[in-house]
Design a protein around this motif. Structure first.
Motif, PDB file in Angstrom:
ATOM      1  N   LEU A 105      41.156  52.894  37.276  1.00  0.00           N
ATOM      2  CA  LEU A 105      40.570  53.185  38.594  1.00  0.00           C
ATOM      3  C   LEU A 105      39.862  51.984  39.212  1.00  0.00           C
ATOM      4  CD1 LEU A 105      38.977  56.740  38.088  1.00  0.00           C
ATOM      5  CD2 LEU A 105      41.345  56.114  38.575  1.00  0.00           C
ATOM      6  N   LEU A 106      40.000  50.820  38.625  1.00  0.00           N
ATOM      7  CA  LEU A 106      39.208  49.680  39.097  1.00  0.00           C
ATOM      8  C   LEU A 106      39.559  49.271  40.522  1.00  0.00           C
ATOM      9  CD1 LEU A 106      36.944  48.094  37.782  1.00  0.00           C
ATOM     10  CD2 LEU A 106      38.607  46.376  37.060  1.00  0.00           C
ATOM     11  N   GLY A 107      40.704  49.700  41.023  1.00  0.00           N
ATOM     12  CA  GLY A 107      41.102  49.342  42.390  1.00  0.00           C
ATOM     13  C   GLY A 107      40.771  50.383  43.429  1.00  0.00           C
ATOM     14  N   VAL A 108      40.085  51.465  43.050  1.00  0.00           N
ATOM     15  CA  VAL A 108      39.732  52.504  44.030  1.00  0.00           C
ATOM     16  C   VAL A 108      38.219  52.601  44.152  1.00  0.00           C
ATOM     17  CG1 VAL A 108      41.835  53.808  43.587  1.00  0.00           C
ATOM     18  CG2 VAL A 108      39.771  54.361  42.304  1.00  0.00           C
ATOM     19  N   THR A 109      37.752  53.084  45.282  1.00  0.00           N
ATOM     20  CA  THR A 109      36.317  53.153  45.543  1.00  0.00           C
ATOM     21  C   THR A 109      35.746  54.509  45.130  1.00  0.00           C
ATOM     22  OG1 THR A 109      36.600  54.033  47.771  1.00  0.00           O
ATOM     23  CG2 THR A 109      36.619  51.620  47.523  1.00  0.00           C
ATOM     24  N   ARG A 110      34.425  54.577  45.094  1.00  0.00           N
ATOM     25  CA  ARG A 110      33.767  55.843  44.785  1.00  0.00           C
ATOM     26  C   ARG A 110      34.109  56.891  45.831  1.00  0.00           C
ATOM     27  NH1 ARG A 110      28.902  54.103  44.054  1.00  0.00           N
ATOM     28  NH2 ARG A 110      28.920  54.187  41.778  1.00  0.00           N
ATOM     29  N   HIS A 159      35.281  52.116  38.519  1.00  0.00           N
ATOM     30  CA  HIS A 159      35.998  51.911  39.780  1.00  0.00           C
ATOM     31  C   HIS A 159      35.427  50.714  40.534  1.00  0.00           C
ATOM     32  CE1 HIS A 159      32.492  53.913  41.372  1.00  0.00           C
ATOM     33  NE2 HIS A 159      32.804  55.048  40.752  1.00  0.00           N
ATOM     34  N   ALA A 160      35.883  50.513  41.761  1.00  0.00           N
ATOM     35  CA  ALA A 160      35.522  49.304  42.514  1.00  0.00           C
ATOM     36  C   ALA A 160      34.025  49.220  42.796  1.00  0.00           C
ATOM     37  CB  ALA A 160      36.315  49.253  43.822  1.00  0.00           C
ATOM     38  N   ASP A 161      33.385  50.358  43.072  1.00  0.00           N
ATOM     39  CA  ASP A 161      31.933  50.336  43.312  1.00  0.00           C
ATOM     40  C   ASP A 161      31.183  49.924  42.052  1.00  0.00           C
ATOM     41  OD1 ASP A 161      31.034  52.343  46.025  1.00  0.00           O
ATOM     42  OD2 ASP A 161      33.107  51.939  45.475  1.00  0.00           O
ATOM     43  N   ILE A 182      29.438  44.278  51.823  1.00  0.00           N
ATOM     44  CA  ILE A 182      28.932  43.573  50.651  1.00  0.00           C
ATOM     45  C   ILE A 182      29.665  43.985  49.378  1.00  0.00           C
ATOM     46  CG2 ILE A 182      27.078  45.257  50.320  1.00  0.00           C
ATOM     47  CD1 ILE A 182      27.010  41.487  49.475  1.00  0.00           C
ATOM     48  N   LYS A 183      30.001  45.273  49.250  1.00  0.00           N
ATOM     49  CA  LYS A 183      30.692  45.718  48.032  1.00  0.00           C
ATOM     50  C   LYS A 183      32.064  45.062  47.916  1.00  0.00           C
ATOM     51  CE  LYS A 183      28.424  50.233  47.649  1.00  0.00           C
ATOM     52  NZ  LYS A 183      28.620  51.710  47.697  1.00  0.00           N
ATOM     53  N   LEU A 184      32.778  45.021  49.026  1.00  0.00           N
ATOM     54  CA  LEU A 184      34.087  44.380  49.023  1.00  0.00           C
ATOM     55  C   LEU A 184      33.949  42.890  48.717  1.00  0.00           C
ATOM     56  CD1 LEU A 184      37.133  44.480  49.469  1.00  0.00           C
ATOM     57  CD2 LEU A 184      36.709  44.185  51.933  1.00  0.00           C
ATOM     58  N   ALA A 185      32.904  42.264  49.268  1.00  0.00           N
ATOM     59  CA  ALA A 185      32.681  40.840  49.024  1.00  0.00           C
ATOM     60  C   ALA A 185      32.420  40.577  47.535  1.00  0.00           C
ATOM     61  CB  ALA A 185      31.508  40.339  49.860  1.00  0.00           C
ATOM     62  N   LEU A 186      31.657  41.458  46.896  1.00  0.00           N
ATOM     63  CA  LEU A 186      31.358  41.299  45.473  1.00  0.00           C
ATOM     64  C   LEU A 186      32.619  41.506  44.618  1.00  0.00           C
ATOM     65  CD1 LEU A 186      27.915  43.148  45.358  1.00  0.00           C
ATOM     66  CD2 LEU A 186      28.303  40.698  44.970  1.00  0.00           C
ATOM     67  N   VAL A 187      33.455  42.466  45.029  1.00  0.00           N
ATOM     68  CA  VAL A 187      34.706  42.692  44.307  1.00  0.00           C
ATOM     69  C   VAL A 187      35.625  41.486  44.448  1.00  0.00           C
ATOM     70  CG1 VAL A 187      36.801  44.099  44.231  1.00  0.00           C
ATOM     71  CG2 VAL A 187      34.567  45.206  44.420  1.00  0.00           C
ATOM     72  N   ARG A 188      35.676  40.907  45.650  1.00  0.00           N
ATOM     73  CA  ARG A 188      36.495  39.703  45.851  1.00  0.00           C
ATOM     74  C   ARG A 188      35.973  38.543  45.015  1.00  0.00           C
ATOM     75  NH1 ARG A 188      37.013  40.154  52.459  1.00  0.00           N
ATOM     76  NH2 ARG A 188      38.807  41.578  52.501  1.00  0.00           N
ATOM     77  N   LEU A 189      34.649  38.419  44.946  1.00  0.00           N
ATOM     78  CA  LEU A 189      34.048  37.377  44.111  1.00  0.00           C
ATOM     79  C   LEU A 189      34.487  37.556  42.659  1.00  0.00           C
ATOM     80  CD1 LEU A 189      32.080  35.052  43.516  1.00  0.00           C
ATOM     81  CD2 LEU A 189      30.233  36.747  43.421  1.00  0.00           C
ATOM     82  N   MET A 213      46.579  53.714  51.077  1.00  0.00           N
ATOM     83  CA  MET A 213      47.516  54.132  50.020  1.00  0.00           C
ATOM     84  C   MET A 213      46.934  55.346  49.301  1.00  0.00           C
ATOM     85  SD  MET A 213      48.821  51.952  46.719  1.00  0.00           S
ATOM     86  CE  MET A 213      49.426  50.608  47.751  1.00  0.00           C
ATOM     87  N   PRO A 214      47.743  56.369  49.072  1.00  0.00           N
ATOM     88  CA  PRO A 214      47.254  57.547  48.362  1.00  0.00           C
ATOM     89  C   PRO A 214      46.664  57.177  47.006  1.00  0.00           C
ATOM     90  CG  PRO A 214      49.408  57.963  49.303  1.00  0.00           C
ATOM     91  CD  PRO A 214      49.141  56.497  49.476  1.00  0.00           C
ATOM     92  N   PHE A 215      45.640  57.922  46.614  1.00  0.00           N
ATOM     93  CA  PHE A 215      44.900  57.657  45.375  1.00  0.00           C
ATOM     94  C   PHE A 215      45.832  57.546  44.170  1.00  0.00           C
ATOM     95  CE2 PHE A 215      42.642  59.067  41.608  1.00  0.00           C
ATOM     96  CZ  PHE A 215      41.423  58.419  41.690  1.00  0.00           C
ATOM     97  N   LEU A 216      46.693  58.536  43.994  1.00  0.00           N
ATOM     98  CA  LEU A 216      47.538  58.588  42.808  1.00  0.00           C
ATOM     99  C   LEU A 216      48.497  57.396  42.759  1.00  0.00           C
ATOM    100  CD1 LEU A 216      47.686  60.600  40.471  1.00  0.00           C
ATOM    101  CD2 LEU A 216      49.702  61.588  41.539  1.00  0.00           C
ATOM    102  N   GLU A 217      49.038  57.016  43.901  1.00  0.00           N
ATOM    103  CA  GLU A 217      49.951  55.877  43.946  1.00  0.00           C
ATOM    104  C   GLU A 217      49.211  54.582  43.637  1.00  0.00           C
ATOM    105  OE1 GLU A 217      53.636  53.834  44.574  1.00  0.00           O
ATOM    106  OE2 GLU A 217      52.995  55.815  43.913  1.00  0.00           O
ATOM    107  N   ASN A 218      47.990  54.485  44.108  1.00  0.00           N
ATOM    108  CA  ASN A 218      47.158  53.306  43.834  1.00  0.00           C
ATOM    109  C   ASN A 218      46.938  53.158  42.327  1.00  0.00           C
ATOM    110  OD1 ASN A 218      45.185  51.268  43.843  1.00  0.00           O
ATOM    111  ND2 ASN A 218      44.286  52.018  45.742  1.00  0.00           N
ATOM    112  N   VAL A 219      46.636  54.264  41.668  1.00  0.00           N
ATOM    113  CA  VAL A 219      46.409  54.239  40.220  1.00  0.00           C
ATOM    114  C   VAL A 219      47.700  53.883  39.482  1.00  0.00           C
ATOM    115  CG1 VAL A 219      45.738  55.621  38.216  1.00  0.00           C
ATOM    116  CG2 VAL A 219      44.483  55.865  40.365  1.00  0.00           C
TER     117      VAL A 219
END
Length: 465
Positions: free
Chosen positions: A168-173, A126-128, A218-225, A1-7
């Motif tokens: 931006l919490l749903g987008v990555t670095r 952000h997510a990271d 691991i980063k995705l796993a931590l975000v899911r946690l 998904m494009p960055f702007l739409e995600n935000v």
């Protein structure tokens, strides 16, 4: 998904910005905050909100920090956004620099928000950052609340009336950096982000790369946690809030909760309820209560006898009082007026001050200024005198009762001395008989020591905190 739409979808889904809102955008000049400012500017017309940029130079990086602030002002003006810049003049080598800088930074943003009438502050986490936060808290032994990480919205730290939002919490670095490259944004570089003396930097540069060797996701796993913990936390918070509304009562500096209701709850709800009530007592300056505080408090609430106390921090405690749990400040009116508690009996020598844990007792012909006294004592010669705490079965003979006695416990109850204060009230024991009760407001000299008799010596018994 494009960055702007995600935000945009994140803002809509989590109700971060509503039409007509005034939002203060915190920008440091780095890639994350630069992308946030640029994205919110592009979405501004569809969001129908007002944006104002704020940047602050902490003062610990000299000319480079000042140049970053100038850069942010230039970038904001290029977008046609109002901007405010400030400087804090913090010492670069002060202890607790990271925490102190965070507190000062949010205080500055809160001040700007108040000036311009903004109801929220947008930051660029952000997510990271979320993955790093969860790992940091996991290392420190966090509860479910800690593992929930950062929320999409919260209160600005130390400023509960101001909302903090994280679009931006749903987008990555990586997505942030790609967005900056796509729009030719040239972020500033802050060398303190490379300083591994800061825990977050050490986790980002050393710990997470090592963990990625074991699990590339691991980063995705931590975000899911964090997402799962946040859902559990939200449910627990709702349960605690409902229980407090239904059963608690507040009076002055105390909050009362029925003990029988508490004991009938699941242990997980008990812990969350204790935390919720304690934080309600502390507001607005709520400290961090650790695992040990809550575990110890829960044990006292379940198993403590009447008068048992669980100490918290910053002068707060939970006290068991008959059928109630009382959350109170020990520095307010609920505090014991006398705290001369005696662990073991101590001999009293006339004219020699006796220093106890929290005060001084003096048996003297003449008392100094500042001492409280329940009255004049008439004592037999060479009497064996000790100061001790109350014992089960103690009896006293109050003046005016013609020598009749009653239990010391009932005497205290009749005078409405709270149960949690009673063990801290010492007595003067004369050869196995109570000669005086040393309560700072309701103390008394007992029969027959309140009147002279043949061979007696006149004394004053005094005490001061």
């Amino acid at each position: 998904m494009p960055f702007l739409e995600n935000v945009r979808l994140a803002i809509q889904k989590h109700t971060l910005i509503m039409p007509g809102d005034s939002v203060l955008v915190a920008v440091s000049g780095g890639a994350d905050s630069l992308a946030l400012m640029h994205a919110l500017h592009r979405l501004q017309s569809s969001l129908r909100c007002n944006l104002h940029v704020a940047t602050v130079d902490h003062g610990w990086r000299g000319a480079e920090g000042a140049a970053d602030a100038v850069f942010v002002v230039e970038q904001a003006r290029k977008l046609g956004l109002a901007v405010t810049a400030g400087r804090l003049n913090m010492e670069p080598n002060s202890s607790g620099l990271e925490a102190a800088g965070r507190r000062a930074r949010y205080a500055y943003f809160a001040g700007v928000a108040a000036t311009i009438g903004a109801g929220s502050v947008a930051v660029a986490h952000h997510a990271d950052d979320q993955a790093e936060t969860v790992l940091m808290r996991l290392l420190r032994g966090a509860s479910t609340r800690g593992l929930a990480g950062m929320g999409w919205q919260a209160h600005v730290p130390y400023h509960p009336d101001l909302k903090l939002i994280r679009p931006l919490l749903g987008v990555t670095r990586a997505e942030v950096e790609a967005y900056c490259e796509e729009h030719n944004l040239q972020p500033r570089h802050d060398p303190t982000n490379e300083d591994t003396s800061f825990l977050r930097n050490r986790i980002r540069q050393k710990t997470l790369p090592e963990l990625e060797n074991l699990n590339p996701g691991i980063k995705l796993a931590l975000v899911r946690l964090a997402d799962l913990a946040a859902a559990d936390e939200d449910y627990m918070q709702q349960q605690a809030t409902a229980l407090v509304r239904q059963h608690s009562a507040q009076s002055n500096s105390q909050i009362l909760f029925p003990r029988n209701v508490f004991t009938g709850l699941h242990s997980a709800i008990q812990s969350r309820l204790l935390l919720h009530l304690a934080e309600k007592l502390y507001k607005p300056d709520v400290p961090d209560l650790n695992y040990r505080h809550i575990v110890d408090a829960r044990y006292v609430c379940l198993h403590g006898k009447h008068g048992a106390i669980a100490r918290l921090v910053k002068g707060r405690q939970i006290r068991v009082e008959y059928d109630s749990l009382i959350f109170e400040s020990v520095t307010g009116k609920s505090a014991a007026p006398l705290s001369l508690a005696v662990q073991t009996p101590v001999q009293v020598v006339p004219e020699v001050p006796l220093k106890l844990a929290m005060g001084t007792v003096l048996l003297s012909q003449k008392l100094e200024t500042g001492f409280t006294s329940p009255g004049v004592l008439h004592l037999p010669p060479a009497a064996e005198l000790i100061i001790r705490s109350r014992r089960s079965g103690d009896r006293v003979s109050p003046p005016g009762m013609n020598g009749q006695s009653r239990t010391l416990k009932q005497w205290m109850i009749d005078r409405k001395i709270p149960a949690h204060q009673r063990p801290a009230v010492p007595v003067l024991d004369c050869a196995g008989r109570i000669a005086a009760v040393l309560h700072v407001e309701k103390g008394m000299v007992c029969h027959p020591y309140h009147t002279p008799f043949s061979g007696s010596t006149r004394f004053l018994i005094g005490y001061k905190i």
